[in-house]
Design an enzyme around this catalytic site. Structure first.
Site, PDB file in Angstrom:
ATOM      1  N   HIS A 180       1.078  -1.106  -0.037  1.00 42.23           N
ATOM      2  CA  HIS A 180      -0.106   0.125  -0.006  1.00 42.23           C
ATOM      3  C   HIS A 180       1.060   1.443   0.136  1.00 42.23           C
ATOM      4  O   HIS A 180       1.922   1.213   0.568  1.00 42.23           O
ATOM      5  CB  HIS A 180      -0.916   0.126   1.423  1.00 42.23           C
ATOM      6  CG  HIS A 180      -1.818   0.973   1.340  1.00 42.23           C
ATOM      7  ND1 HIS A 180      -1.763   2.416   1.616  1.00 42.23           N
ATOM      8  CD2 HIS A 180      -3.154   0.893   1.148  1.00 42.23           C
ATOM      9  CE1 HIS A 180      -2.624   2.898   1.630  1.00 42.23           C
ATOM     10  NE2 HIS A 180      -3.702   2.222   1.202  1.00 42.23           N
ATOM     11  N   ASP A 300     -10.769   1.288  -1.380  1.00 44.17           N
ATOM     12  CA  ASP A 300      -9.932   1.940  -0.270  1.00 44.17           C
ATOM     13  C   ASP A 300     -11.203   2.814   0.600  1.00 44.17           C
ATOM     14  O   ASP A 300     -10.915   4.092   0.770  1.00 44.17           O
ATOM     15  CB  ASP A 300      -9.369   2.969  -1.112  1.00 44.17           C
ATOM     16  CG  ASP A 300      -8.062   3.609  -0.559  1.00 44.17           C
ATOM     17  OD1 ASP A 300      -7.853   3.221   0.804  1.00 44.17           O
ATOM     18  OD2 ASP A 300      -7.416   4.671  -0.843  1.00 44.17           O
TER      19      ASP A 300
END
Lengths: 352, 352
Positions: A180, A300
Site C-alpha cells: 500500500h 479504499d
C-alpha cells in the site's frame, strides 16, 4: 446484529479496505504530539483535531456503518488492512505490538463476520525476524489472508538484505504482500510538499512503483518465483511503463541481470487493484497488457467513495466473465478466500 | 552533400531528437573531471572513456550518419534539442553562453538543411532574465521552433516565482517548452541509484511528471492559458493519472485552488510524444484519453533505435488521418513548422 442477507447479482470482494484499532490511533497521535517529522503525519495532522474525526470512527467500525454501506452497495466482503502507514513509523517494539494486536483483532472480526471480512496481516519490518514469526502466526494460526506493507520503512525498501526473512516468509506461506502506498521518504516528499503533492497526486504512486522495481532488481522474484506483490491504483503506474522498462533493461547495461524481463515479473509476480481508479481507460489498459486474471476490485474505504467504485465496476463495458474475475474470482485465488459466501462459516467446503 | 530526396508516403517529423556541440561536451567533461556529484553525470561517466564515444559523435553529427539514418527510414525532419541535461548543471554564466552558442548553431543547421531540421532553443534558467531575453532572440531573430528544458535546475522547478519570466516569455512568444527528463535531484535519485533506476526505469518519468504538476499548481496555466508544455515518453505517466488527479484535486482540500481540473490542463496545455514508447497499448490509451491532436511522433535519436520507432508508427493499427497528425500535423501546428517540405527554403508559403 441485523446483517441484511442481500443477494448481489455478482459477489463483490473489495481488497484494499482500511481499518484501525485504538492502539494504532493512539500511537499515531503520540507520534504527532511528540513533534515527529514523518511526512505521513502531515496528512494525519490535517485530519486530527481535538475530537476524534469521523473518518477515524469509520476506520474503527466494522459492525455498523461499514456493513450498512457494504449492504447498500451489495459489497459482500472487505479484505481489511491496517490503515497506512500501519506500524511503520513506530519504534520496533511498539510497532510489533501494534501489528500483533491488529492481527488478533482481525482474526476476531473474521470469526464474528466470516462471510463479510477477510484480513491482511500487519508486521513490523523494523524487526525482520519477529516480523517473519508474526507472518507465520497470522497465516497458520490466525487464518489471515495475506499481508499489507505500507511501502518504505524509515526510508528503506524490502529489497534490503535484512528484510529477506520477510520475503522468504511470504513466499514460504504462499501469501501475497499488498504494498500500500505511503508518503515517500522525506527527502523525496520535500520536493512535493509545497503543493501537497506528496500523497495521491504523485508521491504515493512514485514511491510504491520504486518499491516494486527495487524488489525486482534485488532478484527477489528470481529467488522466490511464487512471491506475489499486490499494488493498488492500477499498479501504481507500472503497467504503463512495461515496454520502456523492458527496453531500458535490455539496453541500459548498468542494472543487475535478471532471469526474465521486467514485464514478465509484472505479469507473473504482480497483481493490481482498481483502488482509487474508477476509470474505464486504465481498467481497459490493464486488461489489455496484463489480462483478466491480474486485476482485483478495491474501493479504499473509507478514503474513497464506495458508491463510485461499485457503480463504475458494475457499469464498465467489459465482458461479465471478466467482471466476475475482477469482482471476486481473482481475490478468492490470491487471498485464499472461500469461493462462496457462507462456506467458511460452516467449514463445509466443496472446493479446497 | 548528397541528400537523397526520398518521398516518404507520409511526412515524418521526429520531435525529441538530441544533438550536441563541442562547447557543451567540453563543459560536461570539465564538470565530471572536477568531481561534481550531479547524478546525471553517473550516466555520462558510464559513457565517457578516454576517447570520445560513438554516441557523442552521433550527437554532434547533423550532416552525415544522422541524415543517412533519416533517409533510410523516410524521416523527413528532426526537431533538434541540446541533449539532456543541457546547460542546467553549469554555473549561470557558462550555462547562458553554451545555450546561446547551441542556439546559434541550430539556426545555422536549419539554414543549411531547411527541410530536414527544426530546432528547440536552450536557455539557462540559472539567470531567468537573461534566459527570457535569449528565448525572445531564439524565436524572433533565429527563427527557432520552441524551447527545451531538462526538468529541474539545481533541484528547482519552473513553478518557482523567480522563473516566472521564463514562463511569461514562452507564453508571450506562443512557443512550447519541451520538458525533457533528467535524473531527479540527488536526494530523490539516491533512492534509486542502487540498481541504476534513477533514469529511464523510474527517475526520469517521476521527476518530469512532478515538474508539470508543480507548474500546474503554481497556477501558471491559469495565468498563461496558452502556455504549452510538451512531455516525452507518452506524457511521463500523467495521462494514466488523470482521473485520480481530478479525484484528489476535488477531495483533497490541502492543495491550491485552480480554475480547472488537472485533467483539463493535461488536455489543453500539454502535448505528449511517443519518444521511447513504441508500444501500441500506451499509444491507444493516449488517443483514448487525450485525442489525436495532442500526440506527436518522436524517436529520441541517438539514444533509442530509430528503426523501431518508425516501424512501430508505420504499422500500429490506427486510422491514417490519426497517424498523419501524430507523424507531422501536430508538430507543424505546435512548433510552427511549415506544412510541406521545401516551403521554408523558398519562403513561398501558401498557408501562413
Amino acid at each position: 446484529m441485523d446483517e441484511i442477507e442481500k443477494k448481489p447479482p455478482m459477489r463483490r470482494i473489495a481488497t484494499e479496505e482500511a481499518f484501525s484499532i485504538p492502539e494504532h490511533y493512539d500511537a499515531i497521535r503520540a507520534l504527532a504530539a511528540a513533534g515527529s517529522e514523518e511526512p505521513d503525519l502531515v496528512m494525519w495532522r490535517h485530519f486530527l483535531g481535538n475530537s476524534r474525526p469521523a473518518f477515524v470512527d469509520n476506520l474503527m467500525d466494522v459492525d455498523r456503518q461499514r456493513l450498512r454501506t457494504m449492504d447498500e452497495l451489495g459489497v459482500g466482503m472487505h479484505l481489511l488492512s491496517l490503515t497506512s502507514p500501519g506500524v511503520q513509523m513506530f519504534e520496533a517494539g511498539l510497532a510489533a505490538e501494534v501489528a500483533e494486536a491488529a492481527n488478533d483483532r482481525l482474526a476476531e472480526i473474521k470469526a464474528r463476520h466470516p462471510d463479510r471480512y477477510a484480513g491482511l496481516a500487519s508486521f513490523a519490518p523494523q524487526d525482520p525476524k519477529r516480523a517473519a514469526r508474526e507472518m507465520e502466526r497470522a497465516i497458520t494460526k490466525l487464518g489471515l489472508n495475506g499481508f499489507v506493507l505500507n511501502s518504505h520503512t524509515n526510508g528503506e525498501y524490502l529489497d534490503e538484505p535484512k528484510f529477506r526473512p520477510i520475503l522468504e516468509a511470504a513466499a514460504g506461506l504462499d501469501a501475497a504482500i499488498y504494498i500500500h502506498p505511503r508518503v515517500p521518504p522525506k527527502p523525496m516528499a520535500d520536493l512535493a510538499v509545497k503543493y501537497a503533492l506528496e500523497s495521491g497526486h504523485w508521491g504515493f504512486q512514485s514511491d510504491a512503483a520504486l518499491h516494486v522495481l527495487r524488489i525486482m532488481y534485488s532478484k527477489a522474484f528470481d529467488d522466490f518465483p511464487n512471491l506475489k506483490i499486490v499494488l493498488g491504483h492500477m499498479g501504481e503506474g507500472l503497467p504503463y511503463w512495461m515496454w520502456r522498462l523492458d527496453y531500458w533493461h535490455k539496453n541500459g547495461g548498468r542494472r543487475p541481470p535478471l532471469k526474465k524481463l521486467p514485464s514478465d515479473y509484472i505479469r507473473e509476480n504482480l497483481m493490481i487493484t482498481t483502488s482509487g481508479m474508477d476509470w474505464a481507460p486504465t481498467l481497459k489498459f490493464g486488461l489489455d497488457v496484463l489480462g483478466p486474471d491480474n486485476i482485483m476490485f478495491a474501493i479504499d474505504y473509507p478514503y474513497q467513495e464506495a458508491r463510485l467504485s461499485v457503480e463504475f465496476m458494475d457499469s464498465v463495458d467489459i465482458p461479465d466473465d471478466v467482471r466476475e474475475k475482477i469482482y471476486h474470482r481473482n481475490a478468492e485465488r490470491i487471498f485464499k478466500i472461500p469461493s462462496a459466501p457462507g462456506i467458511a462459516a460452516t467449514g463445509a467446503k466443496e472446493n479446497a
